[in-house]
Structure formats: structure tokens, C-alpha cells
Design a protein around this motif. Structure first.
Motif, PDB file in Angstrom:
ATOM      1  N   GLN A   1      -9.332   4.078  -0.910  1.00 16.94           N
ATOM      2  CA  GLN A   1     -10.034   3.954  -2.291  1.00 16.94           C
ATOM      3  C   GLN A   1      -9.086   2.886  -2.947  1.00 16.94           C
ATOM      4  O   GLN A   1      -9.592   2.069  -3.734  1.00 16.94           O
ATOM      5  CB  GLN A   1     -10.256   5.220  -3.077  1.00 16.94           C
ATOM      6  CG  GLN A   1     -10.577   5.103  -4.427  1.00 16.94           C
ATOM      7  CD  GLN A   1     -10.531   6.598  -5.161  1.00 16.94           C
ATOM      8  OE1 GLN A   1     -10.541   7.553  -4.538  1.00 16.94           O
ATOM      9  NE2 GLN A   1     -11.000   6.413  -6.367  1.00 16.94           N
ATOM     10  N   GLU A   2      -7.845   3.157  -2.808  1.00 14.26           N
ATOM     11  CA  GLU A   2      -6.825   2.203  -3.513  1.00 14.26           C
ATOM     12  C   GLU A   2      -7.133   0.543  -3.238  1.00 14.26           C
ATOM     13  O   GLU A   2      -7.203  -0.257  -3.836  1.00 14.26           O
ATOM     14  CB  GLU A   2      -5.568   2.631  -3.389  1.00 14.26           C
ATOM     15  CG  GLU A   2      -4.564   1.756  -3.751  1.00 14.26           C
ATOM     16  CD  GLU A   2      -4.251   1.999  -5.457  1.00 14.26           C
ATOM     17  OE1 GLU A   2      -3.889   1.159  -6.330  1.00 14.26           O
ATOM     18  OE2 GLU A   2      -4.700   3.180  -6.020  1.00 14.26           O
ATOM     19  N   MET A   3      -7.386   0.420  -1.866  1.00 11.71           N
ATOM     20  CA  MET A   3      -7.372  -1.036  -1.094  1.00 11.71           C
ATOM     21  C   MET A   3      -8.665  -1.467  -1.843  1.00 11.71           C
ATOM     22  O   MET A   3      -8.752  -2.741  -1.957  1.00 11.71           O
ATOM     23  CB  MET A   3      -7.305  -1.030   0.331  1.00 11.71           C
ATOM     24  CG  MET A   3      -5.926  -0.496   0.816  1.00 11.71           C
ATOM     25  SD  MET A   3      -6.054  -0.405   2.651  1.00 11.71           S
ATOM     26  CE  MET A   3      -6.838  -1.941   3.030  1.00 11.71           C
TER      27      MET A   3
ATOM     28  N   HIS B   1      -8.867  -2.440  -5.821  1.00  9.38           N
ATOM     29  CA  HIS B   1      -8.028  -3.529  -6.506  1.00  9.38           C
ATOM     30  C   HIS B   1      -8.081  -4.869  -5.615  1.00  9.38           C
ATOM     31  O   HIS B   1      -8.031  -5.007  -4.541  1.00  9.38           O
ATOM     32  CB  HIS B   1      -6.517  -3.252  -6.356  1.00  9.38           C
ATOM     33  CG  HIS B   1      -6.303  -2.036  -7.211  1.00  9.38           C
ATOM     34  ND1 HIS B   1      -6.442  -0.835  -6.996  1.00  9.38           N
ATOM     35  CD2 HIS B   1      -5.809  -2.247  -8.587  1.00  9.38           C
ATOM     36  CE1 HIS B   1      -6.109   0.126  -7.977  1.00  9.38           C
ATOM     37  NE2 HIS B   1      -5.633  -0.690  -8.914  1.00  9.38           N
TER      38      HIS B   1
ATOM     39  N   LYS C   1       2.461   1.505  -3.556  1.00  4.81           N
ATOM     40  CA  LYS C   1       1.637   1.594  -4.621  1.00  4.81           C
ATOM     41  C   LYS C   1       0.733   2.849  -4.599  1.00  4.81           C
ATOM     42  O   LYS C   1       0.110   3.186  -5.557  1.00  4.81           O
ATOM     43  CB  LYS C   1       0.874   0.477  -4.930  1.00  4.81           C
ATOM     44  CG  LYS C   1       1.677  -0.756  -5.187  1.00  4.81           C
ATOM     45  CD  LYS C   1       1.541  -1.172  -6.668  1.00  4.81           C
ATOM     46  CE  LYS C   1       2.355  -2.479  -7.009  1.00  4.81           C
ATOM     47  NZ  LYS C   1       2.376  -2.916  -8.078  1.00  4.81           N
ATOM     48  N   SER C   2       0.399   3.380  -3.435  1.00  3.34           N
ATOM     49  CA  SER C   2      -0.684   4.355  -3.305  1.00  3.34           C
ATOM     50  C   SER C   2      -0.182   5.516  -3.618  1.00  3.34           C
ATOM     51  O   SER C   2       1.087   6.000  -3.288  1.00  3.34           O
ATOM     52  CB  SER C   2      -1.004   4.481  -1.769  1.00  3.34           C
ATOM     53  OG  SER C   2      -1.870   5.341  -1.583  1.00  3.34           O
TER      54      SER C   2
ATOM     55  N   ILE D   1       0.798  -1.186  -0.062  1.00  6.03           N
ATOM     56  CA  ILE D   1       0.033  -0.016   0.048  1.00  6.03           C
ATOM     57  C   ILE D   1       0.989   1.200  -0.074  1.00  6.03           C
ATOM     58  O   ILE D   1       0.510   2.190  -0.660  1.00  6.03           O
ATOM     59  CB  ILE D   1      -1.014  -0.008   1.289  1.00  6.03           C
ATOM     60  CG1 ILE D   1      -1.982  -0.963   1.122  1.00  6.03           C
ATOM     61  CG2 ILE D   1      -1.725   1.229   1.289  1.00  6.03           C
ATOM     62  CD1 ILE D   1      -2.909  -1.413   2.066  1.00  6.03           C
TER      63      ILE D   1
ATOM     64  N   LEU E   1      -5.955   8.640  -0.495  1.00 11.25           N
ATOM     65  CA  LEU E   1      -6.677   7.714  -1.493  1.00 11.25           C
ATOM     66  C   LEU E   1      -6.464   6.275  -1.310  1.00 11.25           C
ATOM     67  O   LEU E   1      -6.556   5.460  -1.960  1.00 11.25           O
ATOM     68  CB  LEU E   1      -6.133   7.937  -2.790  1.00 11.25           C
ATOM     69  CG  LEU E   1      -6.449   9.318  -3.702  1.00 11.25           C
ATOM     70  CD1 LEU E   1      -5.863   9.433  -4.679  1.00 11.25           C
ATOM     71  CD2 LEU E   1      -7.710   9.756  -3.436  1.00 11.25           C
ATOM     72  N   VAL E   2      -5.805   5.885   0.012  1.00 13.95           N
ATOM     73  CA  VAL E   2      -5.474   4.567   0.571  1.00 13.95           C
ATOM     74  C   VAL E   2      -6.570   3.797   0.690  1.00 13.95           C
ATOM     75  O   VAL E   2      -6.441   2.323   0.032  1.00 13.95           O
ATOM     76  CB  VAL E   2      -4.671   4.546   1.693  1.00 13.95           C
ATOM     77  CG1 VAL E   2      -4.421   3.342   2.144  1.00 13.95           C
ATOM     78  CG2 VAL E   2      -3.467   5.195   1.756  1.00 13.95           C
TER      79      VAL E   2
ATOM     80  N   PRO F   1      -1.786   9.592   0.332  1.00 11.28           N
ATOM     81  CA  PRO F   1      -2.155   8.960   1.692  1.00 11.28           C
ATOM     82  C   PRO F   1      -3.716   9.256   1.550  1.00 11.28           C
ATOM     83  O   PRO F   1      -4.387   8.273   2.377  1.00 11.28           O
ATOM     84  CB  PRO F   1      -1.444   9.876   2.792  1.00 11.28           C
ATOM     85  CG  PRO F   1      -0.320  10.436   2.091  1.00 11.28           C
ATOM     86  CD  PRO F   1      -0.798  10.643   0.604  1.00 11.28           C
TER      87      PRO F   1
ATOM     88  N   TYR G   1      -5.284  -6.253  -3.326  1.00  9.65           N
ATOM     89  CA  TYR G   1      -5.301  -5.654  -1.908  1.00  9.65           C
ATOM     90  C   TYR G   1      -6.569  -6.565  -1.079  1.00  9.65           C
ATOM     91  O   TYR G   1      -6.226  -6.924  -0.093  1.00  9.65           O
ATOM     92  CB  TYR G   1      -5.492  -4.287  -1.860  1.00  9.65           C
ATOM     93  CG  TYR G   1      -4.479  -3.567  -2.399  1.00  9.65           C
ATOM     94  CD1 TYR G   1      -3.186  -3.438  -2.114  1.00  9.65           C
ATOM     95  CD2 TYR G   1      -4.582  -2.563  -3.307  1.00  9.65           C
ATOM     96  CE1 TYR G   1      -1.978  -2.828  -2.304  1.00  9.65           C
ATOM     97  CE2 TYR G   1      -3.589  -1.681  -4.043  1.00  9.65           C
ATOM     98  CZ  TYR G   1      -2.424  -1.969  -3.454  1.00  9.65           C
ATOM     99  OH  TYR G   1      -1.198  -1.165  -4.014  1.00  9.65           O
TER     100      TYR G   1
END
Length: 147
Positions: A67-69, A72, A58-59, A55, A64-65, A62, A75
Motif C-alpha cells: 500500500q505504501e509503495m 506514493h 519509511k514503511s 521502503i 502495509l508495504v 510490514p 516509490y
């Protein structure tokens, strides 16, 4: 191991020998659960560490962590793996505690009944040999009830 139990014949009777064998089996069961619990705890810690590292790498920002998790599946897979490893370690911890209780209960029973298991004075000396063998071979303390 067979020779040790055949040596026990001269120091104990059959029921006492069976109690001691059951004690050894319970100790091995307890140690097996403890090993499994440690393995799964380390696995969950490694999964969590890898998830955090991925995280952080690739993030993009900070903020958007989360949302990123959630966007995908990679994750989500690591979160599920971490949760599974933690739940499995918890399961083995409960099993370990139960096995430890059973082991300790039988160990205390043998200690309390030692006067009945080795009643004659000459057998009482054999008790010391049995206790020493159990301590050296299996690391089972039959001298005191405390853990």
C-alpha cells in the motif's frame, strides 16, 4: 596506433591488414557493450537496493508495504528507474552477445585462413610477429580458436 599499423605493412598485405583492423574494431565494440552492460547492471542493483532501504525505513508496518509503495509516486519513480536500468542492461547484454559472436567469428576466420594469408615460408615467420603484436597490443588471441 598508427605506428603499429605502419609496422604491419612489412608483415602483411593490404587485405590481411584490413581484416586485422576490422578484428580490432569488433573487439573494441564488444568491450564497449560489455562495459555498458556492467554499468547498467550496477545501476539497476543500486536502484533496487535504494528502493528496498527506503521502503524499510519509511514503511510503518510490514503488512502495509504494498500500500505504501503504490500510494506514493516517489516509490513508483524508483520502481520505474530500477525496471528501466534492468531493461537497459538486458538490451546491452544482447548487443554484447551479438558483438562477441561477430568478433569470435572473424577471429576464427583469420586463424583458419592463416595459411592463405601468409603462404610463403618466410611470410609464415612474419605471422608469428603479427600474432604477438595483436596479443600484446589488443589482447586478441590468434593462436587458438577457443574463447
Amino acid at each position: 596506433m598508427k605506428t603499429l599499423w605502419s609496422q604491419m605493412d612489412q608483415f602483411t598485405d593490404a587485405p590481411t591488414k584490413q581484416m586485422l583492423q576490422a578484428l580490432v574494431k569488433r573487439k573494441q565494440k564488444f568491450e564497449n557493450y560489455a562495459t555498458q552492460c556492467r554499468r547498467w547492471r550496477w545501476t539497476s542493483l543500486i536502484c533496487l537496493g535504494l528502493l528496498c532501504i527506503m521502503i524499510m525505513i519509511k514503511s510503518p508496518a510490514p503488512q502495509l508495504v504494498l500500500q505504501e509503495m503504490l500510494s506514493h509516486t516517489f516509490y513508483l519513480f524508483w520502481m520505474m528507474a530500477t525496471a528501466f536500468a534492468y531493461c537497459t542492461s538486458y538490451y546491452f547484454k544482447k548487443k554484447e552477445e551479438k558483438a562477441e559472436g561477430d568478433f569470435h567469428k572473424l577471429r576464427c576466420e583469420i586463424i583458419q585462413k592463416s595459411t592463405d594469408l601468409w603462404p610463403q615460408p618466410d611470410k609464415w615467420k612474419a605471422r608469428e610477429s603479427v600474432f604477438q603484436m595483436m596479443k600484446h597490443q589488443y589482447d586478441i588471441n590468434l593462436y587458438f580458436e577457443s574463447k
